[in-house]
Design an enzyme around this catalytic site. Structure first.
Site, mmCIF file in Angstrom:
data_model
loop_
_atom_site.group_PDB
_atom_site.id
_atom_site.type_symbol
_atom_site.label_atom_id
_atom_site.label_comp_id
_atom_site.label_asym_id
_atom_site.label_seq_id
_atom_site.Cartn_x
_atom_site.Cartn_y
_atom_site.Cartn_z
ATOM 1 N N GLY A 72 54.467 45.570 13.038
ATOM 2 C CA GLY A 72 54.597 46.076 11.681
ATOM 3 C C GLY A 72 53.366 45.770 10.838
ATOM 4 O O GLY A 72 52.916 46.598 10.046
ATOM 5 N N ASN A 150 62.014 41.745 2.426
ATOM 6 C CA ASN A 150 62.377 40.853 3.524
ATOM 7 C C ASN A 150 62.959 39.518 3.063
ATOM 8 O O ASN A 150 63.681 38.865 3.798
ATOM 9 C CB ASN A 150 61.166 40.609 4.424
ATOM 10 N N GLN A 178 61.960 46.306 7.238
ATOM 11 C CA GLN A 178 63.292 45.709 7.099
ATOM 12 C C GLN A 178 64.409 46.738 7.090
ATOM 13 O O GLN A 178 65.574 46.364 7.218
ATOM 14 C CB GLN A 178 63.383 44.892 5.795
ATOM 15 N N GLY A 199 59.543 47.194 16.062
ATOM 16 C CA GLY A 199 60.648 47.187 17.014
ATOM 17 C C GLY A 199 61.547 45.967 16.936
ATOM 18 O O GLY A 199 62.767 46.076 17.065
ATOM 19 N N HIS A 200 60.949 44.791 16.720
ATOM 20 C CA HIS A 200 61.755 43.563 16.848
ATOM 21 C C HIS A 200 62.685 43.317 15.675
ATOM 22 O O HIS A 200 63.464 42.363 15.692
ATOM 23 C CB HIS A 200 60.848 42.354 17.073
ATOM 24 N N THR A 236 44.955 50.981 25.599
ATOM 25 C CA THR A 236 45.978 51.462 26.530
ATOM 26 C C THR A 236 47.360 51.173 25.965
ATOM 27 O O THR A 236 47.639 50.068 25.516
ATOM 28 C CB THR A 236 45.808 50.779 27.905
ATOM 29 N N CYS A 324 56.650 33.612 7.269
ATOM 30 C CA CYS A 324 55.192 33.581 7.239
ATOM 31 C C CYS A 324 54.686 32.492 6.291
ATOM 32 O O CYS A 324 53.612 31.959 6.485
ATOM 33 C CB CYS A 324 54.654 34.929 6.783
HETATM 34 C C1 LIG Z 1 58.531 41.482 9.687
HETATM 35 C C2 LIG Z 1 57.913 42.308 8.623
HETATM 36 C C3 LIG Z 1 56.586 42.784 8.731
HETATM 37 C C4 LIG Z 1 55.691 42.388 9.856
HETATM 38 O O1 LIG Z 1 56.100 42.908 11.075
HETATM 39 P P1 LIG Z 1 55.485 42.263 12.412
HETATM 40 O O2 LIG Z 1 55.982 43.139 13.501
HETATM 41 O O3 LIG Z 1 56.020 40.880 12.476
HETATM 42 O O4 LIG Z 1 54.016 42.291 12.250
HETATM 43 C C5 LIG Z 1 56.083 43.578 7.727
HETATM 44 N N1 LIG Z 1 56.828 43.909 6.663
HETATM 45 C C6 LIG Z 1 58.104 43.492 6.525
HETATM 46 C C7 LIG Z 1 58.879 43.904 5.314
HETATM 47 C C8 LIG Z 1 58.683 42.664 7.478
HETATM 48 O O5 LIG Z 1 59.929 42.236 7.326
#
Ligand SMILES: *Cc1c(COP(=O)(O)O)cnc(C)c1O
Length: 404
Positions: A72, A150, A178, A199-200, A236, A324
């Protein structure tokens, strides 16, 4: 000890169906999608099907509008730098409560000769679309306002903001990391020009994300080299992870009505239960315009970090502010932006619920949490002062004007 995970906004576990979809592309179908032989073509075909699925999941007009990124944060960086470096405009608008991937990137732009406006938010964390309108200038190149916050879970009026940007002829980006997979998103209905996701955050794999870019918008690549992603991002492709992300998103969207009901029920029970059992607490974020799984509460007279440690000792995983910034002493910029003082901001805990939480998890938290808060308050000098018999003489900070 049975452990309870309530930190789904930091990351979520990979769901089994996504892992199953990924496995063949981690093993026998390992080809490089740029290769012309069978191995390459097999990987490429599956990857392009996944891209088309992601595009249709968000209502994009064409799969080519999806750029796959490593996360993200990369999608946010690509949107901001990519647009600002392409169109030659000097001004960028964002909000005071963005994720660090946006706000820190904008701060760097501001150091490199660009100008930035940070739109403040109200006590619930809402951005006023009219404030965005008033901030737009002839040299504004991009407006970037997040969809769901978030930390405090507030959902922003991005449809209205996108409408204003369109009217003014300014590109609009939204960080939907989010919200994608959690609340309905259709890029056409919103009117977003660029939209980031990862994705996560919806039970896909970590280390994969993407950026929707409306057809016709040019974007200076930030990773150069190969011609992948239509020359907008070299490297890649992470084929298996792209497939896992697409699968997780498909399922998240199919299950959304049930999932939303499940999460809002648990969320509202947790909030109600905590307010019944713990005095002097405050809910942060909007009461209703709120992510289904977000509970962010300030506990007067205690440190969020101490609460987290004690929750963890009881097997409960939560978070203070955003992952973070944990470990830093700076209070969260989001909690400061909604008007909390330093102490209250430091006494805040986020519990973000997800798919695998149950009613029993909520019961367990309601059973142990009030005792943890009470115990920590007993040890707090501020708390003793304000609980003296002449409490009416104590000011906001807990200083008593009678029993000094
Ligand atoms: C988690 C998050 C990100 C960062 O995503 P990553 O895949 O961890 O780099 C960015 N913006 C928001 C609002 C998030 O919750």
């Amino acid at each position: 000890m049975d452990r309870i995970y309530m930190d789904y906004s930091a990351t979520s576990p990979l769901r089994k169906e996504a892992l199953d979809a990924m496995m063949p592309y981690l093993t026998e179908n390992f080809g490089n999608p740029s290769s012309i032989h069978w191995f390459g073509r097999t990987a490429k075909k599956a990857m392009e099907e996944a891209r088309a699925s992601i595009a249709s999941s968000i209502g994009a007009a064409d799969p080519s509008e999806i750029i796959i990124t490593s996360c993200g944060s990369e999608a946010d960086n690509l949107a901001i730098w990519g647009v600002m470096e392409t169109y030659g405009k000097k001004h960028i608008i964002t909000s005071a409560i963005e994720h660090h991937a946006v706000i820190d990137t904008v701060k760097i732009l501001a150091k490199e000769g660009y100008e930035a406006t940070y739109i403040p938010v109200d006590e619930y964390g809402l951005v006023d679309p009219e404030a965005v309108r008033n901030a737009i200038r002839p040299d504004t190149g991009l407006v970037s306002i997040m969809h769901g916050n978030n930390e405090i879970g507030t959902i922003e009026p991005i449809g209205e903001i996108a409408g204003i940007c369109k009217e003014k002829g300014v590109l609009f980006h939204t960080d939907a990391v989010q919200t994608l997979g959690h609340i309905p998103i259709n890029v056409q209905a919103i009117g977003a020009d660029l939209l980031s996701f990862a994705g996560h955050k919806f039970y896909g794999p970590k280390g994969i994300g993407g950026l929707y870019v409306r057809k016709g918008i040019r974007l200076e690549p930030q990773l150069t080299g190969g011609a992948q992603e239509r020359k907008r991002r070299a490297g890649t492709e992470n084929v298996a992870y792209i497939i896992g992300m697409a699968k997780a998103l498909e399922l998240a969207i199919a299950e959304m009505p049930d999932e939303t009901r499940h999460l809002t029920t648990l969320r509202d029970r947790l909030i109600k239960g905590l307010f019944e059992r713990i005095p002097e607490i405050k809910l942060n974020g909007h009461p209703t315009k709120r992510l289904p799984g977000n509970v962010n509460i300030s506990y007067k007279y205690v440190e969020g970090e101490s609460l987290l440690l004690h929750l963890d000792m009881n097997g409960i995983a939560a978070s203070s502010g955003s992952a973070c910034t944990s470990g830093s002493l700076e209070p969260s910029h989001v909690l400061m932006a909604i008007g909390l003082n330093h102490e209250t901001a430091h006494g805040s805990v986020r519990m973000s619920l997800g798919k695998y939480n149950t009613e029993q998890d909520i019961d367990k938290v309601l059973e142990v949490y009030p005792g943890i808060v009470a115990k920590l308050r007993e040890m707090s000098p501020l708390y003793v002062k304000t609980t003296c018999a002449r409490k009416e003489f104590c000011d906001e900070s807990g200083t008593c004007s009678v029993n000094k």
